[in-house]
Design an enzyme around this catalytic site. Structure first.
Site, short mmCIF file in Angstrom:
data_model
loop_
_atom_site.label_atom_id
_atom_site.label_comp_id
_atom_site.label_asym_id
_atom_site.label_seq_id
_atom_site.Cartn_x
_atom_site.Cartn_y
_atom_site.Cartn_z
N SER A 1 0.83 -1.20 0.00
CA SER A 1 0.00 0.00 0.00
C SER A 1 0.87 1.26 0.00
O SER A 1 1.71 1.44 -0.89
CB SER A 1 -0.96 -0.03 1.20
OG SER A 1 -1.91 1.00 1.14
N ARG B 1 -11.43 6.68 10.45
CA ARG B 1 -11.00 5.28 10.47
C ARG B 1 -12.09 4.36 9.93
O ARG B 1 -11.80 3.40 9.20
CB ARG B 1 -10.64 4.87 11.90
CG ARG B 1 -10.16 3.43 12.03
CD ARG B 1 -8.96 3.17 11.15
NE ARG B 1 -8.34 1.88 11.42
CZ ARG B 1 -7.36 1.36 10.72
NH1 ARG B 1 -6.88 2.02 9.69
NH2 ARG B 1 -6.85 0.19 11.03
N ASP C 1 -8.90 -6.60 -4.15
CA ASP C 1 -8.54 -5.26 -3.71
C ASP C 1 -9.18 -4.24 -4.65
O ASP C 1 -8.71 -4.01 -5.76
CB ASP C 1 -7.02 -5.11 -3.70
CG ASP C 1 -6.53 -3.75 -3.22
OD1 ASP C 1 -7.38 -2.88 -2.95
OD2 ASP C 1 -5.31 -3.57 -3.13
N HIS D 1 -7.95 -5.08 0.18
CA HIS D 1 -6.67 -4.37 0.22
C HIS D 1 -5.78 -4.86 1.36
O HIS D 1 -4.56 -4.91 1.23
CB HIS D 1 -6.95 -2.87 0.36
CG HIS D 1 -5.72 -2.02 0.27
ND1 HIS D 1 -4.93 -1.98 -0.86
CD2 HIS D 1 -5.14 -1.18 1.16
CE1 HIS D 1 -3.92 -1.13 -0.67
NE2 HIS D 1 -4.02 -0.64 0.55
N ASP D 2 -6.38 -5.21 2.48
CA ASP D 2 -5.61 -5.65 3.65
C ASP D 2 -4.99 -7.03 3.47
O ASP D 2 -4.31 -7.52 4.38
CB ASP D 2 -6.48 -5.65 4.90
CG ASP D 2 -6.40 -4.34 5.66
OD1 ASP D 2 -5.64 -3.46 5.23
OD2 ASP D 2 -7.09 -4.21 6.69
#
Length: 369
Positions: free
Chosen positions: A147, A217, A313, A346-347
């Site tokens: 990322s 967040r 992602d 994405h994680d």
């Protein structure tokens, strides 16, 4: 693996891309493994938005504080510290030990707060190069990150092409899309419109813009997960009830999860840091000075590359990684590309996946020292 955090002080000014100058700065860092006699086995790990220099292992006085990439870095792991000397650093502008908004401004004797200059990926890499000099590392065997960390690994090949032999670029994009910039702006507005923000000088008021941080967040976390992963983990399951409450309290497990993540984040992260890091994401565009031509931008690179993307992602989709691949192929660079179908979004770059880990293990295993 027990590790000890360290700091390096640099008293020479650092000219920033935005035009400001940082008169002096500290970098918090950790190292894992041993630097070999030839100083040829060093690997730089670059972290993403909310992580730090604490990449792997634990602290003797805090055994529950496990490094954010502990599954990746350590003895016998894909980035094997029996073979490599790994350096984890905390970028400037952060809130985890390196000089940032919470640090003392030497001109005022007070925390920098809103006066801390905006920093860029290029500035982070320039500061990391000074850390490499401090550690006696002329050339990294590799730079790796996911990322925002991947942007730093990529930029190393452009800012210091002679100082890195391999770049491992994971879940990356060469520049943010308008949609990604939009997500970041909504998050920033949540923080800056919080009544406790006080124009960024909330330290002096003894408050924290918690509401804004929580919302920022929550927005960000949604983009890090895939729809399939969220449905598999949470679905439409109700939280501790058999029927909806028909009010604005928590009904669904996903609501409870997001609120928990927001609360936890607001307890440890700094709002001024969040604003600057998301701006650094927005600004990064190595092709900007080449008329948007990524291939022309990548012509400076001399490293070999491993580029990994994840099909699930949607924030930095595989098509964005393939832009980098095409640019490198246009320049006849040596590269490997892996598109992984792990479902986590994405994680995924942080999580255990046998094929993902196997690709990294194989690549690192083939790096000559």
């Amino acid at each position: 693996m027990i590790v000890v955090p360290q700091k390096a002080l640099f008293d020479q000014p650092l000219a920033l891309k935005g035009g400001a100058t940082l008169p002096a700065f500290e970098i918090a860092y950790e190292t894992y493994g041993e630097l070999n006699a030839a100083r040829s086995n060093a690997v730089l790990v670059c972290h993403a938005l909310n992580a730090s220099h604490h990449v792997a292992g634990t602290y003797a006085d805090d055994p529950n504080n496990i490094g954010w990439w502990d599954n990746m870095v350590g003895p016998g792991k894909p980035l094997d510290t029996n073979r490599f000397f790994v350096v984890g650093n905390n970028y400037i502008g952060s809130c985890f030990g390196s000089t940032g908004p919470t640090s003392t401004n030497p001109a005022t004797g007070k925390p920098w707060g809103a006066d801390f200059p905006l920093v860029t990926v290029e500035d982070w890499v320039a500061a990391q190069a000074r850390l490499a000099d401090y550690l006696g590392i002329e050339r990294f065997a590799a730079a790796i990150g996911g990322s925002l960390g991947a942007m730093q690994a990529l930029q190393w090949t452009l800012s210091f092409p002679e100082r890195v032999r391999h770049a491992i670029v994971i879940a990356a994009t060469p520049r943010l899309t308008a949609q990604n910039i939009a997500f970041n702006e909504v998050a920033r507005q949540a923080i800056m419109t919080d009544p406790d923000f006080h124009g960024g000088h909330y330290y002096e008021q003894g408050v924290v813009p918690r509401r804004g941080l929580r919302i920022a967040r929550m927005i960000g976390h949604i983009t890090y997960l895939s729809d399939d992963a969220m449905m598999e983990k949470f679905g439409r399951v109700l939280r501790g009830k058999i029927a909806p409450g028909y009010d604005f309290d928590v009904d669904f497990e996903i609501e409870s999860y997001l609120r928990h993540q927001g609360d936890k984040f607001a307890d440890y992260f700094d709002a001024n840091t969040y604003l600057r890091i998301t701006k650094a994401l927005d600004y990064y565009d190595p092709a900007a000075e080449f008329g948007g031509d990524i291939a022309a931008a990548m012509a400076r690179a001399k490293a070999n590359f491993l580029i990994i993307s994840f099909a699930s992602d949607w924030r930095f989709a595989p098509s964005r990684s393939r832009e980098i691949v095409r640019a490198l192929l246009d320049n006849r660079r040596v590269l490997s590309y892996v598109e992984n179908d792990a479902p986590h979004g994405h994680d995924a770059f942080l999580l255990d996946d046998p094929r993902y880990f196997a690709a990294l293990r194989a690549y690192f295993g083939n790096i000559e020292l």
